[in-house]
Design an enzyme around this catalytic site. Structure first.
Site, PDB file in Angstrom:
ATOM      1  N   ARG A 172       0.845  -1.209   0.000  1.00  0.00           N
ATOM      2  CA  ARG A 172       0.000   0.000   0.000  1.00  0.00           C
ATOM      3  C   ARG A 172       0.875   1.253   0.000  1.00  0.00           C
ATOM      4  O   ARG A 172       0.578   2.233  -0.664  1.00  0.00           O
ATOM      5  CB  ARG A 172      -0.898   0.010   1.239  1.00  0.00           C
ATOM      6  CG  ARG A 172      -2.101  -0.918   1.173  1.00  0.00           C
ATOM      7  CD  ARG A 172      -3.009  -0.656   2.371  1.00  0.00           C
ATOM      8  NE  ARG A 172      -4.195  -1.479   2.391  1.00  0.00           N
ATOM      9  CZ  ARG A 172      -5.326  -1.220   1.749  1.00  0.00           C
ATOM     10  NH1 ARG A 172      -5.392  -0.136   1.004  1.00  0.00           N
ATOM     11  NH2 ARG A 172      -6.368  -2.018   1.837  1.00  0.00           N
ATOM     12  N   SER A 229       5.926  -0.575  16.247  1.00  0.00           N
ATOM     13  CA  SER A 229       7.311  -0.165  16.006  1.00  0.00           C
ATOM     14  C   SER A 229       7.430   1.327  15.697  1.00  0.00           C
ATOM     15  O   SER A 229       6.696   1.869  14.875  1.00  0.00           O
ATOM     16  CB  SER A 229       7.901  -0.965  14.842  1.00  0.00           C
ATOM     17  OG  SER A 229       9.213  -0.516  14.554  1.00  0.00           O
ATOM     18  N   THR A 274      12.680  -7.949  14.669  1.00  0.00           N
ATOM     19  CA  THR A 274      12.210  -7.870  16.039  1.00  0.00           C
ATOM     20  C   THR A 274      11.509  -9.168  16.408  1.00  0.00           C
ATOM     21  O   THR A 274      11.550 -10.159  15.671  1.00  0.00           O
ATOM     22  CB  THR A 274      11.314  -6.626  16.238  1.00  0.00           C
ATOM     23  OG1 THR A 274      11.012  -6.467  17.626  1.00  0.00           O
ATOM     24  CG2 THR A 274      10.031  -6.712  15.435  1.00  0.00           C
ATOM     25  N   LYS A 278      14.363 -13.134  15.579  1.00  0.00           N
ATOM     26  CA  LYS A 278      15.798 -12.834  15.578  1.00  0.00           C
ATOM     27  C   LYS A 278      16.658 -14.098  15.454  1.00  0.00           C
ATOM     28  O   LYS A 278      17.661 -14.097  14.740  1.00  0.00           O
ATOM     29  CB  LYS A 278      16.168 -12.047  16.831  1.00  0.00           C
ATOM     30  CG  LYS A 278      15.505 -10.677  16.885  1.00  0.00           C
ATOM     31  CD  LYS A 278      15.908  -9.878  18.097  1.00  0.00           C
ATOM     32  CE  LYS A 278      15.174  -8.544  18.107  1.00  0.00           C
ATOM     33  NZ  LYS A 278      15.603  -7.669  19.205  1.00  0.00           N
ATOM     34  N   ASN A 299      19.405  -8.944  14.541  1.00  0.00           N
ATOM     35  CA  ASN A 299      18.342  -7.942  14.493  1.00  0.00           C
ATOM     36  C   ASN A 299      18.531  -6.964  13.346  1.00  0.00           C
ATOM     37  O   ASN A 299      17.741  -6.037  13.180  1.00  0.00           O
ATOM     38  CB  ASN A 299      18.261  -7.167  15.817  1.00  0.00           C
ATOM     39  CG  ASN A 299      19.315  -6.076  15.933  1.00  0.00           C
ATOM     40  OD1 ASN A 299      20.486  -6.319  15.634  1.00  0.00           O
ATOM     41  ND2 ASN A 299      18.911  -4.896  16.357  1.00  0.00           N
ATOM     42  N   ASP A 314      21.449  -4.869  18.716  1.00  0.00           N
ATOM     43  CA  ASP A 314      20.858  -4.851  20.060  1.00  0.00           C
ATOM     44  C   ASP A 314      21.960  -4.805  21.105  1.00  0.00           C
ATOM     45  O   ASP A 314      21.878  -4.058  22.086  1.00  0.00           O
ATOM     46  CB  ASP A 314      20.027  -6.122  20.299  1.00  0.00           C
ATOM     47  CG  ASP A 314      18.645  -6.070  19.675  1.00  0.00           C
ATOM     48  OD1 ASP A 314      18.143  -4.954  19.446  1.00  0.00           O
ATOM     49  OD2 ASP A 314      18.075  -7.141  19.421  1.00  0.00           O
ATOM     50  N   ALA A 344      14.231 -15.284  27.424  1.00  0.00           N
ATOM     51  CA  ALA A 344      15.171 -16.154  26.710  1.00  0.00           C
ATOM     52  C   ALA A 344      15.061 -15.985  25.198  1.00  0.00           C
ATOM     53  O   ALA A 344      15.472 -16.850  24.443  1.00  0.00           O
ATOM     54  CB  ALA A 344      14.917 -17.617  27.098  1.00  0.00           C
ATOM     55  N   GLN A 462      22.479   0.445  13.271  1.00  0.00           N
ATOM     56  CA  GLN A 462      21.873  -0.093  12.044  1.00  0.00           C
ATOM     57  C   GLN A 462      22.105   0.837  10.862  1.00  0.00           C
ATOM     58  O   GLN A 462      22.476   0.402   9.763  1.00  0.00           O
ATOM     59  CB  GLN A 462      20.367  -0.298  12.244  1.00  0.00           C
ATOM     60  CG  GLN A 462      20.007  -1.494  13.101  1.00  0.00           C
ATOM     61  CD  GLN A 462      18.513  -1.714  13.188  1.00  0.00           C
ATOM     62  OE1 GLN A 462      17.726  -0.772  13.142  1.00  0.00           O
ATOM     63  NE2 GLN A 462      18.114  -2.966  13.318  1.00  0.00           N
TER      64      GLN A 462
END
Length: 483
Positions: A172, A229, A274, A278, A299, A314, A344, A462
């Site tokens: 879109r 996000s 995310t 990962k 990530n 991260d 974890a 990033q």
């Protein structure tokens, strides 16, 4: 073109809505006549501030009209008579009508799936020689999204492919990047005419969709969920500030194994990863950095010559934030401190690995005993049962779980009694910025690090990986205050 959908009950409201669509930056309006009670088409169309696409969508194809087909086609012909610029006719009910000066669009909708025979159906629609073909389907996963993008790119005549739902959002937004004629948008949130439809404001302000072209570089965030996000806000503002023809979108991904096909069809330059993908993405990349190899979680992915290069930002983002806080709190760093990592998953795995590398005494806790114990053994650190968190005697606590994230902002993964004054506490959740976890920690006198600080630090890493340069400091400061 951005087409604002006008779906009002009265003709007066329709006139006002079209004026608002123009103010927001739409290129044309879709007048949904099937929503109007007693439509006054001469009044509406004589006042149009933008070109108008007239639609009378029947209930059997997702609309509101439930009357006789002759009446429905009569309304379409009346719209053509009074100045509609385009008219939408459903392929499954197609018949000739008096278009006058209006241009024909032939459409097909499936609100449940992406049909196996969609490509063949689109070719049959094109044989009617409309101005362009419009198909709107519900992708059930990113494999369907990749297929819809391929249809948009390779169709032999003009076409608008609309991918509905959250999975379809990237197409879109990026319709023009892949040869699409137009995208549909609501005038404001809550007025969507199809699942996943964005607002005109989002397309114009956040994504600058009016300036996307076939040279636009595409980045995004991969995960499930991804609606929360903040990455699109950050990266799209950075791209705009630096004058780059690039966009960053959200990808709701069900099956990470389908990512290579999506990367190929959408020509992605890179993407963030995310929850919960990962670790899966770490196993998909063609090449990985030292941290990914060490923790088994990625990530950040960049694409070079068709190869996926995995990285983990991260860890440096978190370590910088924790180290700075430790110096502020105790005048020394992480070395030798007892650190409790909650969770974890990929981010917990990376942070635990990094804390151990900095010589902290790391303890992992996870609600699933087996998964948490296995991670602790893999990393060579201690493990504590969830019901015995105080036994860790932690000086640093990191929440790597998603507990407390929007919309369940009243939740914390731990009881407030766990927190003490002489602690550094970090939450990796950043929506909301001030989680219950952090509020409880700060109320006890602990030094709290919010997820936005870690998020911006890792985002800076990033951007450096993707573009070879850091985000300008003034932009990072502005985001730290705004997010």
């Amino acid at each position: 073109m951005i087409c604002a959908v006008v779906r009002t009950e009265t003709s007066e409201q329709a006139v006002s809505a079209m004026a608002e669509a123009k103010r927001l930056g739409a290129d044309l309006c879709e007048l949904r006549i099937d929503y109007l009670r007693n439509p006054d088409l001469p009044k509406i169309l004589s006042a149009k501030p933008l070109p108008v696409l007239a639609t009378v969508r029947p209930k059997w194809e997702g609309g509101q009209f439930d009357g006789d087909e002759s009446v429905r086609f009569g309304l379409l012909e009346d719209a053509c008579l009074h100045g509609a610029d385009y008219v939408d006719v459903e392929f499954r009910a197609y018949k000739d009508l008096k278009l006058r000066d209006a241009k024909l669009i032939v459409s097909y909708h499936d609100f449940e799936k992406t049909p196996e025979d969609l490509e063949a159906t689109a070719l049959k629609m094109a044989s009617l020689e409309p101005l362009f073909v419009k198909v709107a389907c519900q992708p059930r996963g990113i494999a369907d999204l990749a297929r819809l993008v391929r249809l948009q790119k390779t169709f032999p005549s003009p076409i608008a492919v609309i991918a509905m739902g959250e999975v379809g959002e990237p197409l879109r937004v990026l319709y023009a990047r892949y040869g699409g004629r137009l995208t549909f948008a609501s005038i404001q949130a809550g007025q969507e005419s199809a699942p996943g439809q964005l607002s005109v404001e989002d397309l114009v302000r956040l994504y600058q969709a009016k300036t996307i072209d076939d040279e636009t570089e595409v980045y995004g965030v991969v995960g499930d969920p991804v609606a929360h996000s903040k990455s699109p806000v950050v990266f799209n503002d950075v791209f705009k500030h630096l004058g780059m023809n690039a966009r960053y979108v959200r990808f709701k991904v069900d099956d990470p194994a389908a990512l290579p096909a999506l990367v190929r069809e959408m020509d992605l330059r890179g993407f963030s990863v995310t929850i919960p993908h990962k670790q899966a993405v770490a196993g998909l990349v063609d090449e990985a950095d030292d941290i990914v190899r060490g923790v088994g979680a990625a990530n950040t992915v960049s694409v070079k010559d068709g190869r996926l290069i995995g990285a983990n930002t991260d860890l440096p983002g978190a370590m910088e934030a924790i180290q700075d806080a430790a110096v502020r709190k105790w005048s020394h760093g992480i070395y030798g401190m007892r650190a409790l990592v909650l969770g974890a998953g990929g981010v917990s795995r990376a942070i635990a690995w990094g804390l151990k590398r900095e010589a902290a005494r790391v303890v992992i806790a996870n609600r699933s005993f087996e998964r948490g114990k296995a991670l602790a053994e893999e990393l060579g650190v201690d493990f504590v049962r969830w019901e015995s968190l105080a036994d860790a005697r932690a000086q640093i606590i990191v929440n790597g779980t998603s507990v407390g994230m929007t919309p369940k902002t009243d939740e914390s993964p731990v009881d407030a009694s766990l927190f003490k004054k002489d602690m550094v506490v970090m939450d990796t959740v950043y929506t909301p910025r001030s989680t219950k976890f952090l509020k409880d920690a700060r109320a006890a006198g602990a030094l709290g690090i919010d997820g936005v600080e870690m998020f911006l630090r890792q985002a800076n890493h990033q951007f450096r990986i993707w573009r070879g340069r850091p985000i300008p400091t003034e932009i990072l400061k502005e985001f730290s205050q705004r997010l």
